[in-house]
Design a protein around this motif. Structure first.
Motif, mmCIF file in Angstrom:
data_model
loop_
_atom_site.group_PDB
_atom_site.id
_atom_site.type_symbol
_atom_site.label_atom_id
_atom_site.label_comp_id
_atom_site.label_asym_id
_atom_site.label_seq_id
_atom_site.Cartn_x
_atom_site.Cartn_y
_atom_site.Cartn_z
ATOM 1 N N PHE A 1 0.839 -1.206 0.000
ATOM 2 C CA PHE A 1 0.000 0.000 0.000
ATOM 3 C C PHE A 1 0.872 1.253 0.000
ATOM 4 O O PHE A 1 1.943 1.286 0.597
ATOM 5 N N PRO A 2 0.355 2.321 -0.608
ATOM 6 C CA PRO A 2 1.135 3.564 -0.649
ATOM 7 C C PRO A 2 1.228 4.263 0.705
ATOM 8 O O PRO A 2 2.228 4.904 0.996
ATOM 9 N N HIS A 3 0.199 4.135 1.510
ATOM 10 C CA HIS A 3 0.152 4.943 2.722
ATOM 11 C C HIS A 3 -0.742 4.221 3.713
ATOM 12 O O HIS A 3 -1.917 3.980 3.428
ATOM 13 N N ALA A 4 -0.208 3.850 4.848
ATOM 14 C CA ALA A 4 -1.015 3.099 5.814
ATOM 15 C C ALA A 4 -0.316 3.088 7.161
ATOM 16 O O ALA A 4 0.885 3.333 7.256
ATOM 17 N N THR A 5 -1.104 2.824 8.171
ATOM 18 C CA THR A 5 -0.552 2.623 9.503
ATOM 19 C C THR A 5 -0.449 1.119 9.742
ATOM 20 O O THR A 5 -1.373 0.373 9.414
ATOM 21 N N ILE A 6 0.681 0.713 10.285
ATOM 22 C CA ILE A 6 0.848 -0.712 10.605
ATOM 23 C C ILE A 6 0.213 -0.942 11.972
ATOM 24 O O ILE A 6 0.594 -0.303 12.959
ATOM 25 N N THR A 7 -0.761 -1.856 12.029
ATOM 26 C CA THR A 7 -1.410 -2.095 13.327
ATOM 27 C C THR A 7 -0.894 -3.367 13.987
ATOM 28 O O THR A 7 -0.917 -3.480 15.209
ATOM 29 N N ALA A 8 -0.439 -4.325 13.193
ATOM 30 C CA ALA A 8 0.110 -5.551 13.785
ATOM 31 C C ALA A 8 0.953 -6.282 12.760
ATOM 32 O O ALA A 8 0.696 -6.194 11.560
ATOM 33 N N ILE A 9 1.953 -6.989 13.254
ATOM 34 C CA ILE A 9 2.737 -7.865 12.385
ATOM 35 C C ILE A 9 2.859 -9.217 13.075
ATOM 36 O O ILE A 9 3.239 -9.287 14.253
ATOM 37 N N ASP A 10 2.521 -10.267 12.364
ATOM 38 C CA ASP A 10 2.634 -11.618 12.913
ATOM 39 C C ASP A 10 3.648 -12.381 12.063
ATOM 40 O O ASP A 10 3.415 -12.664 10.892
ATOM 41 N N THR A 11 4.790 -12.699 12.677
ATOM 42 C CA THR A 11 5.847 -13.381 11.933
ATOM 43 C C THR A 11 5.943 -14.861 12.312
ATOM 44 O O THR A 11 6.850 -15.564 11.867
ATOM 45 N N SER A 12 4.987 -15.331 13.109
ATOM 46 C CA SER A 12 5.160 -16.669 13.682
ATOM 47 C C SER A 12 5.145 -17.768 12.622
ATOM 48 O O SER A 12 5.955 -18.694 12.663
ATOM 49 N N GLU A 13 4.243 -17.654 11.682
ATOM 50 C CA GLU A 13 4.164 -18.712 10.674
ATOM 51 C C GLU A 13 5.429 -18.699 9.800
ATOM 52 O O GLU A 13 5.959 -19.756 9.447
ATOM 53 N N ALA A 14 5.876 -17.524 9.476
ATOM 54 C CA ALA A 14 7.090 -17.413 8.670
ATOM 55 C C ALA A 14 8.284 -18.035 9.388
ATOM 56 O O ALA A 14 9.111 -18.721 8.782
ATOM 57 N N ARG A 15 8.353 -17.812 10.694
ATOM 58 C CA ARG A 15 9.478 -18.370 11.464
ATOM 59 C C ARG A 15 9.486 -19.894 11.436
ATOM 60 O O ARG A 15 10.540 -20.516 11.539
ATOM 61 N N ARG A 16 8.301 -20.470 11.325
ATOM 62 C CA ARG A 16 8.221 -21.941 11.398
ATOM 63 C C ARG A 16 8.631 -22.628 10.104
ATOM 64 O O ARG A 16 8.860 -23.829 10.090
ATOM 65 N N LEU A 17 8.727 -21.880 9.016
ATOM 66 C CA LEU A 17 9.031 -22.507 7.731
ATOM 67 C C LEU A 17 10.458 -23.081 7.738
ATOM 68 O O LEU A 17 11.398 -22.425 8.189
ATOM 69 N N ALA A 18 10.586 -24.303 7.226
ATOM 70 C CA ALA A 18 11.912 -24.937 7.183
ATOM 71 C C ALA A 18 12.871 -24.100 6.356
ATOM 72 O O ALA A 18 12.516 -23.626 5.281
ATOM 73 N N GLY A 19 14.059 -23.917 6.867
ATOM 74 C CA GLY A 19 15.077 -23.148 6.139
ATOM 75 C C GLY A 19 15.128 -21.689 6.547
ATOM 76 O O GLY A 19 16.028 -20.969 6.149
ATOM 77 N N VAL A 20 14.151 -21.272 7.360
ATOM 78 C CA VAL A 20 14.154 -19.882 7.822
ATOM 79 C C VAL A 20 15.030 -19.773 9.064
ATOM 80 O O VAL A 20 14.936 -20.582 9.984
ATOM 81 N N VAL A 21 15.897 -18.782 9.094
ATOM 82 C CA VAL A 21 16.809 -18.599 10.218
ATOM 83 C C VAL A 21 16.283 -17.522 11.171
ATOM 84 O O VAL A 21 16.370 -17.658 12.384
ATOM 85 N N ALA A 22 15.752 -16.466 10.622
ATOM 86 C CA ALA A 22 15.231 -15.391 11.483
ATOM 87 C C ALA A 22 14.212 -14.571 10.715
ATOM 88 O O ALA A 22 14.306 -14.442 9.487
#
Lengths: 290, 165, 850
Positions: C49-70
């Motif tokens: 999006f061009p312009h927005a407020t970030i209200t939340a970020i959930d990185t948990s699923e991304a962290r669980r993916l095999a091969g992901v370090v951080a």
């Protein structure tokens, strides 16, 4: 910009390929030349679970061009068609389209049938098929069905193919003796997708036009013919005045899109220009100078 | 994820590689085979920097899965020279001072070799048409066209544009 | 050519490029080729999006993916970092401070909100798709008009609306001059957003020494020293007191610092005195947090034991876009530091088109006060720059006003000039310097001159001739400040260009074209640019700025006789290695093979604010190579004279043979002389002769001048434009390597042709980006760029180093010459710079706008 993961299948026969499609349907994408599919995947605009690579299926290699018609199998590459003397003789409209299709490195890999199945509205081959009245051969485990070119393209990147079908070949009717054809287009840069293009045929007998086909690409969400413009040509001598009359109708009838590369009005206008240029070029191929 | 075995000949050497099916030929050439001369400029088939010869024909290595190249003979920029002896097209480009940053150069060289193999004496217009599938941001192309013309001259005295394998 | 050279005479020859020995065989070493064993790969999660407020970020699923370090959210990465701070403070400006990652708000499509580090780029991209970001959408600001309209959302809360800079500079009595002039010609000129688009995208590979934590950063930076210090400074995490304490108790460093500071103040005393702090005071009034960050970063740097090494071998073009520190450089370095492992990020083309550098979206309301006889009296311009969302560090849109105000009237006499400049923030990618960053001043002036000519019924060439300075105007000063000297040769290029245009041929082309429903037109554009400009040029832009623009270099001869040179330049296509070898080989009287050029490693080169940019490589870069080489040669000659028992003045060097004139058989090699010194001093390794220096050019010289002539052929059926003729008459002084200079000129013109007819970084009014691939951002190909004819003039000065820069010029003249040619062809005054075929037909009256 890396492809998303998928399960790769490389069937050795058409039957095997069709069985895979029967199993995975919408979750599978067919890979032939890959020149349209791979950019889409690299940009992650497409993420099929299964990719069925039909590149090693011998049945799909058919290229048969003769006086009674032309059959182009799913694995015939643009480069092969471009170099084929038989295509030049018996399917001159296909030969005329070839140099417009991307760059040579794209034509090395890309297939004619793949371009038709991908259904980009600005691509040449779908319009060539429409102009020629080609027949599409769609195979599935249930058998084979034939689809008229006019019914094949349904919308932007959308065709009449079912998810379990492969477009195995395209059949082009015999090229008439007294016909001239041309593929003309205007693009932003050389070899870009056309802003508007035209695949056209005129048949001439006894000094007047006996039949015409005008199939435009880039002018709508599918390739389109302009029947009124074709009709106005018939019975008139193949000359500038006839072409101009057709061009006027074309510009009035078409309802092209507007985008960052060209406005709708621009596309309407150049469709008319291309009508005049394409018909003159087509006439010239059979020795008629407009 | 599916991993496939790919057997390819690259610059005359055969390789048997296990690669994830989704990986492009360009990535595998660069990362697994270690031939980093093939460059990635756009990864969607427009810029031409990754052009290689696939069974003698020019192709975009970014628009092919490595598995599709199974059984193929591939030539990259590293395969043009004969030992320390530059290929005539390489010598010609050097003589014409064709490039600047040269990130695009590998693609142009491969396209040029393919062009001259098929058409040993192209016109300037034919050269420009053929090379229009390769983008260069530095030169304005005139020096590259001159390089191809120089190659025509060098090759007419030394033989074919082909690749020693 | 009369340039003084010694030895073999490489300067002035189109010597084949040394670089090509590696490039043409696939052995170039670009950042993506570094590929350290076990290196991790990064991918950013970017705002759609061009312009927005970030209200939340959930990185948990991304962290669980095999091969992901951080996986790091923006806020996690920003933790303990300092923002990018304003570097260029100009009067009337406020420059927002911003962190490396977006954490509360996103301000353009592509704004980085999270980072994934994984075993491969593909897995990193897989995981990036699994990061869930919740946004509250805000209205996007996609145009200058929208940014300035009342009620439009504001990008930066401390700014006045979306205006980040508003300042007027006045030279002469503008009101009186305008009142006295016969008439005032007005027009509004628009230029569109363009992108630098080097063929190699940006990239960084950060290696961490497991024992010491030292960072080695392989990077595409044109200015690696600034990157080095930015990373060191912005990652300072400890407080000021702690840093101060560490610094004060380190006696050695304390002493070294105060000595260096004293020396800095001494050597830059004049420039420091000139500087005006009002601009910085204005900035601080808006945001005092700058003081806190500067204090922490400054003291933190003093306390640090180790700074990163930034290095590059080959860089695949930049055109200005690789000058500013990439925002992404910070998070990648931070991730590598936290993980203690190599992390690399190679930007992809979509990222590059979104935020890899954009430029030139500007609007100018122009008033030209003229007399009926064509005399230009005064010029008044109200200019607005669409700066995008984030100010580039260190140089971005804020530097443009300073350049424009000096250059805008160009090589013409005017009695008065006024320039109002505004910089506005929009939800778009960053504005970076783009080749010829001041190109639009030429577009504005040269287009306006043609409009004046049309209104007065004169030819555009006659109006130029009437007002353009001649060599007799030197020595004097431009109305806007800098010195006019003998290098101000635009008039010579203009006169030569007119000689080279065959008027009858053009008339015939015009007549023939009409018969084909084509239109042919001819356009001229003349300009001068500082390359490097006289010393007072920098002052005219910003008082005291000259202290930033000096060029460091070092010449050495090693104990084994090898000549080893060190430059702070960072080649990315300009062929520095070849040209510097030519210059140094000539200076020493050796072959080019005897000279080694070192570049691209901050441990070896001296500090430079700019690195490569601003057409510095020839005049300053080669200049300091020559100057330091000369010093070292003199050191050697002293020793050789002693060894040969001759007077130093009688000794010459030819092809590496140091000998008494006329007695070459009894000569010494460089190894002989260096070896003698090594023997005397006991230094057997490394340099035995060495000289380093800061260089700012010689004398008052340094204008590079040119006139471009474009002939366009427009097909009125299709709106397609061909360029049957393009001529550049340029004067960059004596030429080191003609083929390389020609390449620079042609490449610049090609980018200008791209700008006018093909390229547009297109945002809609809500700031949605529509050109994210090479299918839509159209770089011209070999079919679109014509042959470009070049004529060189080589005006000499009395200075000892005459080289003048040439890298920017092609891009400066082309948009002006081409839009003038289209105007001539269509018999109208074109007021926009972007002319795709549909627009051409609209302007020609062939079609209506939609």
């Amino acid at each position: 910009m890396k492809n998303p993961p998928f399960i790769y299948h490389r069937p050795e026969s058409l039957a095997e390929a069709l069985a895979l499609l029967a199993e995975f349907g919408d979750d599978a994408k067919i890979l032939a030349g890959g020149q349209s599919l791979l950019p889409v995947m690299a940009l992650r605009l497409g993420r099929p679970d299964h990719v069925v690579d039909i590149g090693r299926i011998p049945e799909l290699l058919t290229l048969d061009a003769g006086p009674s018609g032309t059959t182009i199998g799913a694995l015939v590459r643009h480069a092969e068609a471009e170099r084929s003397a038989a295509i030049a003789t018996h399917a001159p409209l296909v030969a005329a389209a070839a140099p417009h299709i991307g760059h040579r490195a794209i034509r090395t890999r890309g297939t004619l049938v793949g371009s038709v199945a991908h259904a980009d509205p600005a691509a040449e081959m779908p319009a060539v098929c429409l102009a020629l009245g080609a027949t599409m051969v769609a195979a599935s485990v249930g058998g084979t069905r034939l689809i008229d070119a006019a019914d094949f393209h349904e919308g932007y990147l959308t065709t009449a193919l079912e998810p379990n079908e492969i477009l195995t070949e395209i059949r082009l009717p015999a090229w008439p003796d007294d016909a001239g054809g041309a593929v003309v287009e205007i693009s932003r840069r050389h070899a870009d997708y056309a802003l508007v293009g035209l695949a056209c045929i005129i048949e001439v007998g006894d000094g007047s036009i006996t039949g015409a086909a005008l199939a435009f690409f880039g002018a709508d969400s599918t390739p389109v013919r302009v029947a009124d413009a074709e009709a106005v040509l018939v019975g008139r001598p193949p000359a500038e005045s006839a072409f101009a009359a057709a061009a006027e109708i074309v510009s009035a009838r078409l309802d092209p899109p507007s985008d960052i590369h060209g406005t709708a009005n621009y596309r309407k206008h150049i469709a008319g220009v291309l009508t005049r240029r394409g018909l003159a070029e087509a006439a010239a191929t059979i020795g008629v100078t407009a | 994820m599916s991993t496939e075995q790919v057997n390819v000949t690259i610059n005359g050497l055969s390789h048997s590689l296990d690669v994830e099916a989704r990986r492009t030929l360009a990535d595998v050439i660069r990362e697994d085979v270690g031939l980093t001369g093939t460059h990635l400029g756009c990864e969607h088939g427009v810029c031409g920097a990754c052009t290689i010869l696939l069974d003698g024909q020019p192709a975009r290595a970014c628009l092919m899965l490595a598995v599709q190249a199974d059984g193929a003979e591939i030539t990259t920029i590293e395969g043009l020279a004969d030992g320390d002896e530059m290929h005539p097209v390489q010598r010609a480009m050097k003589e014409a001072m064709a490039f600047q940053c040269a990130f695009c150069a590998p693609g142009f060289l491969m396209s040029t070799v393919a062009l001259l193999e098929e058409n040993p004496n192209p016109s300037a217009e034919e050269i420009r048409k053929e090379l229009s599938g390769n983008l260069c941001r530095c030169t304005g192309y005139q020096s590259i066209v001159a390089g191809v013309e120089t190659a025509v001259r060098l090759l007419s005295s030394t033989g074919t544009a082909g690749v020693n394998q | 050519m009369s340039i003084q050279t010694s030895g073999l005479g490489f300067v002035g020859q189109s010597v084949a490029r040394i670089e090509d020995d590696r490039f043409l065989v696939g052995k170039g070493h670009f950042v993506a080729d570094v590929q350290p064993e076990g290196g991790l790969h990064a991918a950013f999660v970017r705002s759609p999006f061009p312009h927005a407020t970030i209200t939340a970020i959930d990185t948990s699923e991304a962290r669980r993916l095999a091969g992901v370090v951080a996986v790091y959210s923006g806020a996690e990465l920003n933790e303990g970092t300092h923002p990018f701070v304003p570097f260029v403070a100009s009067p009337g400006s406020y420059s927002p401070l911003y962190k490396p990652m977006a954490d509360e708000k996103v301000r353009h499509i592509g704004d980085p909100v999270a980072l994934v580090v994984a075993e491969s780029r593909r897995v990193a991209e897989d995981a990036a798709e699994l990061v869930i970001v919740d946004y509250d959408l805000l209205e996007g600001v996609g145009s200058i008009d929208k940014a300035l309209a009342p009620g439009t959302p504001q990008l930066w809360e401390r700014a006045d609306g979306n205006t980040l800079h508003d300042h007027t500079d006045t030279y002469g009595d503008v009101d009186a001059v305008f009142a006295a002039a016969d008439r005032v010609v007005t027009l509004t000129l628009d230029s569109h957003r363009q992108a630098n688009q080097p063929m190699e995208t940006r990239g960084t590979v950060v290696e961490v020494d497991p024992a010491t934590g030292h960072l080695t950063i392989h990077n595409t930076s044109q200015g690696p020293h600034v990157l080095k210090w930015a990373i060191a400074a912005q990652t300072v995490s400890q407080g000021q007191l702690r840093s101060l304490w560490q610094f004060l108790r380190n006696t050695q460093r304390r002493k070294a610092f105060f000595a260096a500071a004293k020396e800095f103040r001494r050597s830059n005393a004049a420039d420091l005195k000139k500087q005006d702090n009002a601009a910085m005071k204005g900035q601080l009034k808006k945001d005092r947090s700058l003081l806190k960050h500067l204090g922490q970063m400054g003291l933190g740097l003093l306390a640090k034991d180790d700074y990163p090494t930034v290095t590059s071998v080959d860089i695949g073009g930049g055109f200005g876009s690789k000058g500013p520190v990439a925002r992404e450089d910070l998070p990648i370095a931070i991730a590598a530091m936290r993980l203690g492992k190599t992390v690399q990020w190679i930007e992809d083309r979509v990222e590059n088109l979104s935020d890899g550098g954009q430029a030139r979206e500007e609007r100018f309301d122009v008033e030209m006060a003229v007399n009926e006889d064509g005399t230009m009296k005064g010029m008044r311009v109200d200019a607005i720059v669409d700066a995008g969302a984030y100010p580039s560090f260190p140089f971005g849109a804020h530097v443009l006003p300073g350049m424009w105000k000096v250059y805008m009237p160009g090589p013409y006499h005017v009695e008065a000039f006024q320039l109002r400049t505004r910089v506005v923030a929009t939800n778009k990618g960053r504005v970076v310097p783009y080749r010829g960053p001041w190109a639009n001043e030429t577009f504005v002036r040269e287009r306006a001159i043609d409009a004046v000519a049309a209104e007065l019924g004169m030819t555009a060439a006659d109006v130029r001739a009437k007002n353009m300075m001649t060599e007799h105007d030197a020595p004097s000063h431009f109305l806007t400040g800098p010195t006019i000297d003998e290098t101000m040769s635009t008039r010579k290029t203009f006169d030569r260009a007119l000689e080279m245009i065959d008027g009858d041929e053009i008339a015939q082309m015009k007549a023939d074209a009409k018969a084909r429903n084509h239109r042919v037109g001819l356009g001229i554009a003349s300009y001068h640019e500082a390359a490097p400009g006289p010393p007072d040029f920098a002052d005219a832009m910003s008082p005291g700025a000259g202290m930033l623009t000096k060029e460091d270099g070092r010449a050495t001869v090693e104990a084994d006789g090898r000549i080893v040179m060190y430059t702070s330049q960072v080649p990315h296509g300009q062929s520095h290695q070849t040209t510097y070898k030519q210059v140094v080989a000539d200076e020493f009287g050796v072959s080019m093979d005897d000279v080694e050029i070192n570049w691209g490693n901050t441990d070896k080169s001296q500090f430079s604010f700019i690195g490569t940019g601003g057409s510095r490589g020839g005049p300053l870069g080669a200049g300091v190579m020559r100057k330091t080489a000369r010093q070292v040669k003199n050191q050697m000659l002293e020793v050789a004279a002693d060894m040969l028992e001759a007077s130093k003045d009688d000794i010459q060097i030819l092809d590496g043979n140091i000998h008494v004139s006329g007695v070459p058989a009894h000569g010494l090699s460089f190894a002989d002389v260096a070896g003698e010194v090594a023997k005397r001093t006991g230094v057997a390794l490394g340099p035995v002769f060495s000289h380093a220096e800061k260089y700012e050019g010689v004398g008052n010289g340094g204008w590079s001048c040119a006139t471009h002539v474009a002939v366009v052929d427009i097909d009125l059926d299709t709106g397609k434009v061909e360029i049957p003729k393009y001529l550049v008459v340029e004067d960059c002084g004596p030429i080191i390597n003609p083929a390389i200079v020609d390449g620079q000129v042609r490449g610049g013109v090609a980018q200008g042709i791209g700008a006018v007819f093909y390229e547009n970084t297109y945002y809609d009014d809500d700031a949605n980006l529509l050109t994210t691939t090479y299918m839509d951002y159209l770089i011209p190909t070999a079919m679109e760029i014509p042959e470009i004819e070049i004529e060189h003039l080589e005006t000499l000065t009395k200075g000892e180093n005459d080289f003048r820069g040439v890298g920017e010029g092609g891009m400066i003249g082309a948009p002006a010459a081409l839009t003038n040619a289209v105007s001539d062809a269509l018999g109208i005054q074109v007021t926009e710079q972007y002319l795709p075929p549909s627009r051409i037909l609209e302007l020609a009256g062939v079609i209506d706008p939609d």
